[in-house]
Design a protein around this motif. Structure first.
Motif, short mmCIF file in Angstrom:
data_model
loop_
_atom_site.label_atom_id
_atom_site.label_comp_id
_atom_site.label_asym_id
_atom_site.label_seq_id
_atom_site.Cartn_x
_atom_site.Cartn_y
_atom_site.Cartn_z
N LYS A 163 -47.49 -21.53 -38.66
CA LYS A 163 -47.19 -22.96 -38.76
C LYS A 163 -48.16 -23.79 -37.93
O LYS A 163 -48.67 -24.81 -38.39
CB LYS A 163 -45.75 -23.21 -38.31
CG LYS A 163 -45.32 -24.67 -38.32
CD LYS A 163 -43.89 -24.81 -37.83
CE LYS A 163 -43.47 -26.27 -37.74
NZ LYS A 163 -42.08 -26.41 -37.24
N ASP A 164 -48.42 -23.36 -36.72
CA ASP A 164 -49.32 -24.12 -35.84
C ASP A 164 -50.72 -24.24 -36.44
O ASP A 164 -51.39 -25.27 -36.28
CB ASP A 164 -49.40 -23.46 -34.46
CG ASP A 164 -48.12 -23.64 -33.66
OD1 ASP A 164 -47.29 -24.46 -34.06
OD2 ASP A 164 -47.96 -22.93 -32.65
N GLU A 165 -51.16 -23.20 -37.13
CA GLU A 165 -52.50 -23.22 -37.71
C GLU A 165 -52.62 -24.26 -38.82
O GLU A 165 -53.58 -25.03 -38.87
CB GLU A 165 -52.86 -21.83 -38.25
CG GLU A 165 -53.14 -20.78 -37.18
CD GLU A 165 -53.57 -19.46 -37.78
OE1 GLU A 165 -53.76 -19.39 -39.01
OE2 GLU A 165 -53.71 -18.49 -37.01
N GLN A 215 -40.13 -22.02 -43.66
CA GLN A 215 -40.45 -21.44 -42.36
C GLN A 215 -39.63 -20.18 -42.11
O GLN A 215 -38.41 -20.14 -42.31
CB GLN A 215 -40.18 -22.45 -41.25
CG GLN A 215 -40.59 -21.95 -39.88
CD GLN A 215 -40.59 -23.05 -38.83
OE1 GLN A 215 -40.50 -24.24 -39.14
NE2 GLN A 215 -40.70 -22.67 -37.57
N ASP A 218 -42.30 -18.04 -36.80
CA ASP A 218 -43.37 -19.00 -36.49
C ASP A 218 -44.37 -19.13 -37.63
O ASP A 218 -45.45 -19.68 -37.46
CB ASP A 218 -44.10 -18.60 -35.21
CG ASP A 218 -44.68 -17.19 -35.27
OD1 ASP A 218 -44.51 -16.52 -36.31
OD2 ASP A 218 -45.31 -16.78 -34.27
N LYS A 219 -43.99 -18.63 -38.81
CA LYS A 219 -44.88 -18.71 -39.97
C LYS A 219 -44.25 -19.51 -41.11
O LYS A 219 -43.03 -19.65 -41.20
CB LYS A 219 -45.24 -17.31 -40.47
CG LYS A 219 -46.17 -16.54 -39.54
CD LYS A 219 -46.63 -15.23 -40.18
CE LYS A 219 -47.67 -14.53 -39.32
NZ LYS A 219 -48.18 -13.29 -39.97
N PHE A 277 -50.60 -26.82 -39.37
CA PHE A 277 -50.36 -28.16 -38.83
C PHE A 277 -51.61 -28.69 -38.13
O PHE A 277 -51.86 -29.90 -38.12
CB PHE A 277 -49.18 -28.14 -37.87
CG PHE A 277 -47.84 -28.33 -38.55
CD1 PHE A 277 -47.56 -27.69 -39.74
CD2 PHE A 277 -46.87 -29.14 -38.00
CE1 PHE A 277 -46.34 -27.86 -40.38
CE2 PHE A 277 -45.64 -29.33 -38.62
CZ PHE A 277 -45.38 -28.68 -39.82
N ALA A 278 -52.40 -27.79 -37.54
CA ALA A 278 -53.61 -28.20 -36.82
C ALA A 278 -54.67 -28.76 -37.76
O ALA A 278 -55.59 -29.47 -37.32
CB ALA A 278 -54.18 -27.03 -36.02
#
Length: 483
Positions: free
Chosen positions: A8-10, A170, A173-174, A12-13
């Protein structure tokens, strides 16, 4: 976890920064309040009230009931259709009936309205059937021609995001494309693609080609704002299908501001959305999650609480296992095979009823749940019929109960709907808020079987393995607040 999953963080970045602007929501709230129009949500199962509070959910759509709702001070109200549990023809007929009654009520009281067709954040449901029939009926009743269909499935509380036209679910964390989840394999409402233009092409049987679908991307929302939304809507060919990408409430606020400006020019749009859009479009402010005492304090009741689980999705099964380990809770598995056999059904129901009553009278919480092996027949209709037989058994168990539980948690969309309308005889309930992300608490009104009782609507596909156990602990006073 699918091999197509991405952190998710990737992802969203890769997006522009979120636009933090409190004036956006203030402008929406002001516009909704001053318009004099009601936002009416057709909810295809009870879980869609999971982002709102201080509004009523109706299970009765007579003209009289709708006139009362249109004249009420609240800007938003829900109509619980439970159409996701129906066959296509029945769902179509029901949406037509409700829309006709709403038009008649509007003419009588002089209050206009906008409809949102609220459905599943994992893309299951009668789409585009319900949107089409609502549009056709409004055109017949009010001579309204629609300029486009909006599809907005993002539901942040449940970890559902639409990014670059792909709808994600989701898991940890993916983010996993919805097509690679169990939801896409649904026996009745399955699909092949969560790339939204192709999803629309698939669900319209090719009548709307993927290449003709218009999309509003997060990058454009955040960089160009609501004026870009308005321009895109006004320039779209009449009848366009438009996908709205969103990964944050701010994205929906930007979109809604642009939508309201487009509608102010005389444009009309049909909306199919998940629950997050409803809160923004209705101008409903966010509210902290409820404490256990806020949910149960209004009722003096020495009895135990009741948890009824009908959902079959894998997430629910893991939640059951965790909840079974709570200290001081009774559990009972209901054998679905027995419910489907005429010579065993009555005994299975009677044994369950007796166990539930004994536990509640002793002050003990009890969780009853359907056996986890999913029974399937060939064809969609047969699967709906099986679900109906199981649900009717749960309705009989709760509907004939003569001991008022201290609270009732209903797990699963069809389960929570049937228990509310058929077992508890709910005509109207007040949504008091949420106990955890995506999980609503209703206060039952005086006409119900158990007036004043807290009724927790817990979707089958929401939460992690511990969420059901944590909600039970919350209502049992073991923790004060979950979030």
């Amino acid at each position: 976890m699918s091999e197509n999953s991405i952190f998710k963080d990737e992802i969203f970045a890769t997006l522009p920064p979120v636009v933090e602007n409190v004036d956006q929501f203030t402008a929406i709230k002001s516009s909704v309040s001053s318009s004099g129009r009601k936002v009416v949500v057709f909810d295809d199962d009870p879980t869609g009230s999971q982002t709102v509070h201080g509004i009523n959910v109706l299970t009765n759509w007579s003209e009289t009931a709708l006139i009362e709702a249109l004249n009420a001070p609240e800007d938003v109200f829900y109509i619980l259709t439970n159409s996701r549990a129906m066959k296509g023809k029945d769902a179509s007929d029901l949406n037509m009936e409700i829309t006709r009654n709403l038009c008649a009520a509007s003419r009588q009281c002089g209050v206009d309205f906008d409809i949102i067709s609220r459905s599943d954040s994992t893309l299951r449901g009668h789409y585009p059937l319900e949107l089409d029939i609502i549009g056709q009926t409004l055109q017949q009743q009010g001579d309204i021609e629609f300029d486009g269909h909006l599809l907005i499935p993002a539901f942040f509380e449940g970890g559902r995001y639409t990014i670059n036209n792909i709808h994600y679910v989701q898991e940890g964390d993916k983010l996993t494309p919805a097509e690679a989840t169990e939801f896409a394999k649904d026996a009745v409402f399955g699909y092949q693609s969560s790339y939204m233009p192709r999803y629309i092409e698939e669900k319209t049987a090719g009548c709307i080609a993927a290449k003709d679908v218009i999309s509003l991307q997060i990058q454009d929302l955040r960089l160009h704002g609501s004026d870009y939304v308005t321009k895109t809507l006004l320039n779209a060919p009449k009848g366009s299908r438009i996908v709205v990408n969103a990964a944050d409430y701010s994205d929906l606020e930007i979109f809604v501001l642009g939508l309201l400006k487009a509608e102010a020019t005389g444009k009309h749009y049909l909306v199919r959305s998940s629950a997050s859009f409803v809160r923004v479009r209705g101008g409903i402010s966010p509210k902290p999650y409820l404490t256990g005492s806020e949910v149960t304090a209004t009722v003096e009741n020495p009895h135990g609480g009741l948890v009824v689980v009908g959902s079959y999705v894998g997430k629910t099964t893991s939640q059951i296992e965790k909840a079974k380990k709570i200290e001081g809770i009774d559990t009972l598995e209901i054998n679905v095979d027995n419910l489907l056999k005429e010579n065993r059904r009555l005994k299975e129901i009677e044994n369950t009823k007796n166990k539930v009553k004994d536990s509640l009278l002793s002050g003990q919480n009890i969780m009853i749940y359907t056996s986890r092996a999913l029974v399937k027949e060939s064809g969609n209709l047969a699967n709906l019929d099986i679900g109906s037989m199981v649900s009717s058994a749960l309705v009989e168990i709760v509907g004939t109960l003569d001991v008022k539980p201290r609270f009732l948690i209903a797990k699963g969309g069809i389960t929570s709907s049937d228990l509310a309308t058929e077992a508890l005889k709910v005509k109207s309930a007040l949504v008091i808020g949420q106990v955890a992300p995506g999980i609503s608490a209703w206060r039952l009104q005086k006409e119900t079987k158990f007036p004043g009782m807290a009724y927790i609507v817990f979707p089958g596909n929401v939460g992690d393995a511990d969420t059901l156990a944590n909600v039970i602990k919350l209502l049992n006073g073991q923790v004060e607040r979950l979030v």
